[in-house]
Design a protein around this motif. Structure first.
Motif, PDB file in Angstrom:
ATOM      1  N   VAL A   1     -27.047  37.900  -0.568  1.00  0.00           N
ATOM      2  CA  VAL A   1     -27.775  39.131  -0.828  1.00  0.00           C
ATOM      3  C   VAL A   1     -29.007  38.803  -1.672  1.00  0.00           C
ATOM      4  N   ARG A   2     -30.125  39.414  -1.323  1.00  0.00           N
ATOM      5  CA  ARG A   2     -31.392  39.162  -2.007  1.00  0.00           C
ATOM      6  C   ARG A   2     -31.840  40.415  -2.755  1.00  0.00           C
ATOM      7  N   MET A   3     -32.899  40.255  -3.550  1.00  0.00           N
ATOM      8  CA  MET A   3     -33.369  41.363  -4.378  1.00  0.00           C
ATOM      9  C   MET A   3     -33.959  42.492  -3.550  1.00  0.00           C
ATOM     10  N   ASN A   4     -34.551  42.197  -2.390  1.00  0.00           N
ATOM     11  CA  ASN A   4     -35.111  43.276  -1.584  1.00  0.00           C
ATOM     12  C   ASN A   4     -34.034  44.233  -1.084  1.00  0.00           C
ATOM     13  N   THR A   5     -32.797  43.733  -0.908  1.00  0.00           N
ATOM     14  CA  THR A   5     -31.696  44.621  -0.538  1.00  0.00           C
ATOM     15  C   THR A   5     -31.368  45.592  -1.662  1.00  0.00           C
ATOM     16  N   LEU A   6     -31.521  45.142  -2.891  1.00  0.00           N
ATOM     17  CA  LEU A   6     -31.224  46.000  -4.037  1.00  0.00           C
ATOM     18  C   LEU A   6     -32.313  47.035  -4.272  1.00  0.00           C
ATOM     19  N   LEU A   7     -33.553  46.698  -3.943  1.00  0.00           N
ATOM     20  CA  LEU A   7     -34.677  47.557  -4.295  1.00  0.00           C
ATOM     21  C   LEU A   7     -35.157  48.466  -3.175  1.00  0.00           C
ATOM     22  N   ASP A   8     -34.614  48.316  -1.961  1.00  0.00           N
ATOM     23  CA  ASP A   8     -35.148  49.109  -0.853  1.00  0.00           C
ATOM     24  C   ASP A   8     -34.578  50.508  -0.776  1.00  0.00           C
TER      25      ASP A   8
ATOM     26  N   GLY B   1     -22.401  43.734   7.167  1.00  0.00           N
ATOM     27  CA  GLY B   1     -23.467  44.217   8.033  1.00  0.00           C
ATOM     28  C   GLY B   1     -24.771  43.469   7.900  1.00  0.00           C
ATOM     29  N   MET B   2     -24.895  42.571   6.938  1.00  0.00           N
ATOM     30  CA  MET B   2     -26.129  41.822   6.753  1.00  0.00           C
ATOM     31  C   MET B   2     -26.169  40.604   7.667  1.00  0.00           C
ATOM     32  N   ASP B   3     -27.392  40.170   8.019  1.00  0.00           N
ATOM     33  CA  ASP B   3     -27.566  38.955   8.803  1.00  0.00           C
ATOM     34  C   ASP B   3     -27.644  37.730   7.906  1.00  0.00           C
TER      35      ASP B   3
ATOM     36  N   GLY C   1      -3.996  23.649  24.460  1.00  0.00           N
ATOM     37  CA  GLY C   1      -5.354  23.345  24.064  1.00  0.00           C
ATOM     38  C   GLY C   1      -5.451  22.826  22.653  1.00  0.00           C
ATOM     39  N   SER C   2      -6.550  22.184  22.366  1.00  0.00           N
ATOM     40  CA  SER C   2      -6.798  21.645  21.039  1.00  0.00           C
ATOM     41  C   SER C   2      -7.384  22.723  20.141  1.00  0.00           C
ATOM     42  N   PHE C   3      -7.660  22.380  18.928  1.00  0.00           N
ATOM     43  CA  PHE C   3      -8.228  23.317  17.970  1.00  0.00           C
ATOM     44  C   PHE C   3      -9.176  22.556  17.055  1.00  0.00           C
ATOM     45  N   VAL C   4      -9.944  23.320  16.283  1.00  0.00           N
ATOM     46  CA  VAL C   4     -10.907  22.754  15.336  1.00  0.00           C
ATOM     47  C   VAL C   4     -10.394  23.022  13.935  1.00  0.00           C
ATOM     48  N   GLY C   5     -10.178  21.986  13.161  1.00  0.00           N
ATOM     49  CA  GLY C   5      -9.714  22.130  11.792  1.00  0.00           C
ATOM     50  C   GLY C   5      -8.485  21.293  11.515  1.00  0.00           C
ATOM     51  N   GLN C   6      -7.966  21.477  10.303  1.00  0.00           N
ATOM     52  CA  GLN C   6      -6.776  20.760   9.865  1.00  0.00           C
ATOM     53  C   GLN C   6      -5.720  21.772   9.444  1.00  0.00           C
ATOM     54  N   VAL C   7      -4.539  21.606  10.007  1.00  0.00           N
ATOM     55  CA  VAL C   7      -3.464  22.566   9.749  1.00  0.00           C
ATOM     56  C   VAL C   7      -3.033  22.526   8.292  1.00  0.00           C
ATOM     57  N   GLN C   8      -3.019  21.348   7.675  1.00  0.00           N
ATOM     58  CA  GLN C   8      -2.558  21.222   6.292  1.00  0.00           C
ATOM     59  C   GLN C   8      -3.613  21.639   5.276  1.00  0.00           C
ATOM     60  N   SER C   9      -4.807  21.976   5.721  1.00  0.00           N
ATOM     61  CA  SER C   9      -5.881  22.335   4.791  1.00  0.00           C
ATOM     62  C   SER C   9      -5.625  23.706   4.174  1.00  0.00           C
ATOM     63  N   LYS C  10      -6.069  23.882   2.933  1.00  0.00           N
ATOM     64  CA  LYS C  10      -5.963  25.143   2.219  1.00  0.00           C
ATOM     65  C   LYS C  10      -7.300  25.865   2.117  1.00  0.00           C
ATOM     66  N   ILE C  11      -8.314  25.375   2.800  1.00  0.00           N
ATOM     67  CA  ILE C  11      -9.667  25.921   2.704  1.00  0.00           C
ATOM     68  C   ILE C  11      -9.893  26.894   3.851  1.00  0.00           C
ATOM     69  N   TRP C  12     -10.433  28.049   3.523  1.00  0.00           N
ATOM     70  CA  TRP C  12     -10.739  29.071   4.515  1.00  0.00           C
ATOM     71  C   TRP C  12     -12.211  28.982   4.878  1.00  0.00           C
ATOM     72  N   TYR C  13     -12.498  28.774   6.157  1.00  0.00           N
ATOM     73  CA  TYR C  13     -13.871  28.658   6.647  1.00  0.00           C
ATOM     74  C   TYR C  13     -14.421  30.057   6.888  1.00  0.00           C
ATOM     75  N   SER C  14     -15.404  30.461   6.072  1.00  0.00           N
ATOM     76  CA  SER C  14     -15.912  31.831   6.110  1.00  0.00           C
ATOM     77  C   SER C  14     -17.388  31.822   6.488  1.00  0.00           C
ATOM     78  N   LEU C  15     -17.745  32.754   7.348  1.00  0.00           N
ATOM     79  CA  LEU C  15     -19.145  32.973   7.725  1.00  0.00           C
ATOM     80  C   LEU C  15     -19.495  34.456   7.626  1.00  0.00           C
ATOM     81  N   LYS C  16     -18.941  35.117   6.629  1.00  0.00           N
ATOM     82  CA  LYS C  16     -19.226  36.521   6.395  1.00  0.00           C
ATOM     83  C   LYS C  16     -20.227  36.662   5.251  1.00  0.00           C
ATOM     84  N   PRO C  17     -21.089  37.670   5.304  1.00  0.00           N
ATOM     85  CA  PRO C  17     -22.109  37.838   4.262  1.00  0.00           C
ATOM     86  C   PRO C  17     -21.538  38.450   2.994  1.00  0.00           C
ATOM     87  N   ASP C  18     -22.347  38.435   1.954  1.00  0.00           N
ATOM     88  CA  ASP C  18     -21.945  39.074   0.700  1.00  0.00           C
ATOM     89  C   ASP C  18     -21.763  40.573   0.873  1.00  0.00           C
ATOM     90  N   ILE C  19     -22.613  41.182   1.696  1.00  0.00           N
ATOM     91  CA  ILE C  19     -22.533  42.614   1.977  1.00  0.00           C
ATOM     92  C   ILE C  19     -22.316  42.789   3.471  1.00  0.00           C
TER      93      ILE C  19
END
Length: 737
Positions: A680-687, A674-676, A654-672
């Protein structure tokens, strides 16, 4: 007639030494070295008094030596086989054939025994007394042990809490003085008082509604100033629910202020950020007197003396309606607020956030920045347009991190001018949220002029564009040689010009140091195709979110497909390029194992893309669907023949998405975790976190011994039980930059 006295039995010749007139039970077996030493001492006519004394004392400690009878009737001791050991002063001997020495006759602490009649300097190994090795441990090792113990109590996923950690630390401190010296630093350096007070204390013992733990802590650190000097971080409980009136809330703030005044070396007060109302407060005054404070969060409330008036962002803006903003502060209010910053020479992190109706003057902010010589990290959020303008931005001191969130007074030209100033050369992290930046040339100047920039975040709805009539003939248009982390979130999918320009800039090596790329609004997958290929992007719980919106009430979850263990199922069989699965019968609404009730349909995806309102979980699911779609279309085939050139098997890779020689990590994780939302916003700090919205609190019963009898269990519950409190997780201010 008197009986004849017993004749002394002569030492047998096998003893290897000249008889000295002693009885046989007083003699000791000699090692070869001791024999040589005895012969030498006999030939020279000298005897060692020190060796004799040592021999007698050693004999007294060991007790009588067993005597054995030989064939000729002459008693003799059992032979010993000493083992030589290296030493600085000479060889050591450790006997392995002697009977065990009674503990009451063993060597005392610090006692050293020498072999009788042997070489001077020959020593036996000294036995360490219990606890002697522990006393020699350095304090640093104990601190590491305590840090690991604390981490096991308060880290994410633990069944314990901060209350259990402090209880165990106190029990350990009571064991000995050495542990007490180590535990008091860890225990009082970072104090965490989380959740409500115990009912046993508030109602029965102290007759108080709230604040019993703070009262006890204040009494302890006032009576022992050495403990007060250790306090650097203090987490106090949030405003209790019992404090319903304004007078009770002020009393609680006064109690917290009294504890702060008892801690001269206080550096941080996390999780407790009461609003500033432009009136005198003992709490604010106590914070302002802490000269070693490292971080401060201001939440500005509206002043009762301020009036609302209309304000227009630009005189040429005919299509923009004027907005209502608060007026200027009174002069005495500005002077009082500025005085609070006069003692903070060590302050490094400053947060300025305005609640609806709150504001500060631009000139006041300039004076505040000038009075903080150690300021390195600055966050400005939700300020009205006239309060924080381009002039305020240009007056900033040299910073390492800058975050601007919902500050309409900042323009693209002001940002490009700030990037050209010498004070911006130290800036390593820049975050722009809802500014917005509508000019791509201004964004290009930010990348090129900020020489130390390593992290950049931009999140806004409208996409930046080129000026009318301007075109790009060479790439990369956007370039930065130092940028390592990039967050690009343009929520409006109608304009793809900025996305295309950025993707081409990355493709043509405009960001050679880029390591992490996070693009939640990557609708076409152009950024994912430039990064390292990944097999799994979505998290285990992403497919089960909002599942109740797609499943009928009478239906249950379908069984997940299980791969068949046939040959070549990973790459595909000889007759089928896809993997073979044993599928259970599925309902009519299930179309495929990868796109079923766990995924939105095409119409829902289009609606989400057009509105721009998409969570981070949906972005991960869309990126994962690209990967799974690429696996269905083979990139190349592997055909296997045998030695007779007969076809054996065929594998479809099968094929894949991306470039093997690339050094960039594709991230879709939040700053904290468990967050959607990615950022991170100020309401997270103040709640207040889990301290207020307690899901699964800790009562200390995890440490209860359930194997004891019923009476023992009740005693254990009395010992380990405490009031149920949430597992508070601190939102570090460094997450905002």
């Amino acid at each position: 007639m008197e009986s004849p006295r017993p004749r002394p039995i002569a030492r047998p010749g096998s003893a290897g030494s000249i008889s000295s007139g002693r009885f046989s039970y007083e003699s000791r077996a000699k090692s070869p070295l001791s024999i040589i030493s005895s012969v030498d001492s006999f030939e020279t006519g000298r005897t060692s008094l020190e060796s004799q004394a040592s021999s007698n004392s050693s004999l007294a400690r060991r007790g009588p030596t067993p005597v054995y009878a030989h064939g000729n009737g002459a008693p003799n001791r059992a032979p010993m086989a000493p083992m030589p050991m290296s030493s600085k002063n000479g060889p050591k001997f450790e006997s392995t054939s002697l009977p065990p020495t009674p503990s009451r006759l063993g060597p005392q602490k610090g006692a050293v025994s020498k072999t009788g009649g042997g070489l001077a300097g020959v020593r036996y190994l000294r036995t360490l007394t219990p606890g002697e090795g522990f006393k020699k441990l350095p304090k640093e090792i104990l601190l590491v042990i305590l840090q690991e113990l604390r981490r096991s109590h308060v880290e994410a996923g633990s069944l314990s809490c901060a209350t259990c950690w402090m209880r165990d630390c106190c029990n350990l401190a009571l064991s000995c003085k050495k542990w007490w010296r180590a535990t008091r630093n860890i225990l009082y350096e970072d104090i965490q008082l989380i959740g409500c007070d115990s009912i046993m204390h508030t109602k029965k013992k102290f007759k108080m509604k709230y604040g019993t733990r703070l009262t006890l802590l204040r009494r302890t650190i006032r009576e022992q100033p050495d403990l007060a000097d250790c306090v650097k971080t203090l987490k106090v409980p949030s405003m209790p629910e019992a404090a319903k009136t304004k007078k009770e809330r002020e009393d609680y703030l006064d109690l917290v202020a009294s504890v702060i005044m008892s801690c001269p070396n206080l550096e941080r007060l996390p999780g407790f950020y009461p609003a500033y109302t432009h009136e005198f407060s003992r709490f604010v005054h106590a914070i302002s007197t802490r000269t070693k404070l490292l971080e401060q969060v201001w939440v500005i409330d509206p002043s009762p003396f301020q009036r609302q008036h209309r304000y227009t962002l630009s005189e040429d803006s005919r299509n923009l309606y004027p907005t209502l903003i608060p007026g200027l502060l009174l002069p005495e209010q500005c002077v009082e607020f500025l005085d609070y910053h006069s003692n903070w020479d060590n302050l490094q992190t400053l947060f300025l956030h305005c609640n609806p109706g709150g504001t500060l003057d631009s000139a006041l902010l300039m004076d505040i920045f000038a009075s903080l010589p150690s300021l390195q990290h600055l966050n400005v959020s939700s300020f009205p347009a006239p309060a924080f303008t381009d002039d305020t931005l240009l007056s900033l001191p040299p910073l390492k991190s800058l975050r601007l969130d919902s500050v309409p007074g900042i323009s693209a030209s002001g940002l490009s001018t700030y990037a050209s100033l010498p004070t911006s050369n130290t800036l390593a992290s820049l975050t722009l949220i809802s500014i917005p930046v509508l000019s791509l040339p201004a964004l290009a100047r930010l990348f090129s002029r900020l020489a130390s920039l390593t992290a950049f975040t931009i999140s806004q709805a409208p996409a930046p564009s080129l000026p009318m009539g301007e075109e790009i003939f060479m790439h990369p248009y956007l370039a930065s040689s130092t940028l390592q982390s990039l967050h690009w979130e343009i929520t409006n999918p109608l304009s793809e010009q900025a996305t295309d320009i950025l993707s081409k800039s990355i493709q043509f090596n405009g960001f050679p140091s880029l390591k992490t790329l996070r693009t939640p609004a990557d609708y076409t997958g152009s950024f994912q195709a430039l990064c390292k290929p990944r097999d799994k992007i979505e998290l285990p719980g992403d497919r089960y979110r909002n599942i109740h919106q797609h499943l009928p009430s009478s239906q249950s979850l379908p069984n997940l497909p299980s791969p068949s263990p046939t040959k070549g199922s990973f790459f595909g069989s000889a007759n089928n390029s896809q993997a073979s699965f044993s599928m259970p019968p599925s309902p009519a609404y299930v179309t495929s194992p990868t796109k079923s009730v766990f995924s939105f349909n095409e119409k829902e995806e289009e609606a989400l893309s057009s509105s721009g309102g998409r969570s981070l979980a949906q972005a991960r699911r869309q990126a994962q669907s690209r990967i799974e779609g690429a696996d269905k279309h083979p990139q190349f085939h592997i055909i296997v023949w045998d030695d007779d050139n007969q076809f054996v098997e065929r594998f479809a890779v099968g094929s894949f998405v991306g470039q093997v020689q690339s050094k960039i990590w594709y991230s879709l994780k939040p700053d904290i975790e468990g967050m959607d939302e990615a950022i991170v916003r100020m309401n997270t700090l103040l709640d207040g976190g889990e301290e207020v919205a307690m899901r699964d609190g800790c009562t200390g019963n995890w440490n209860l011994d359930v194997d004891k009898s019923a009476k023992g269990r009740n005693m254990g519950k009395e010992k380990w039980w405490h009031t149920e409190r949430g597992r508070w997780k601190e939102v570090g201010l460094e997450k905002f930059f």
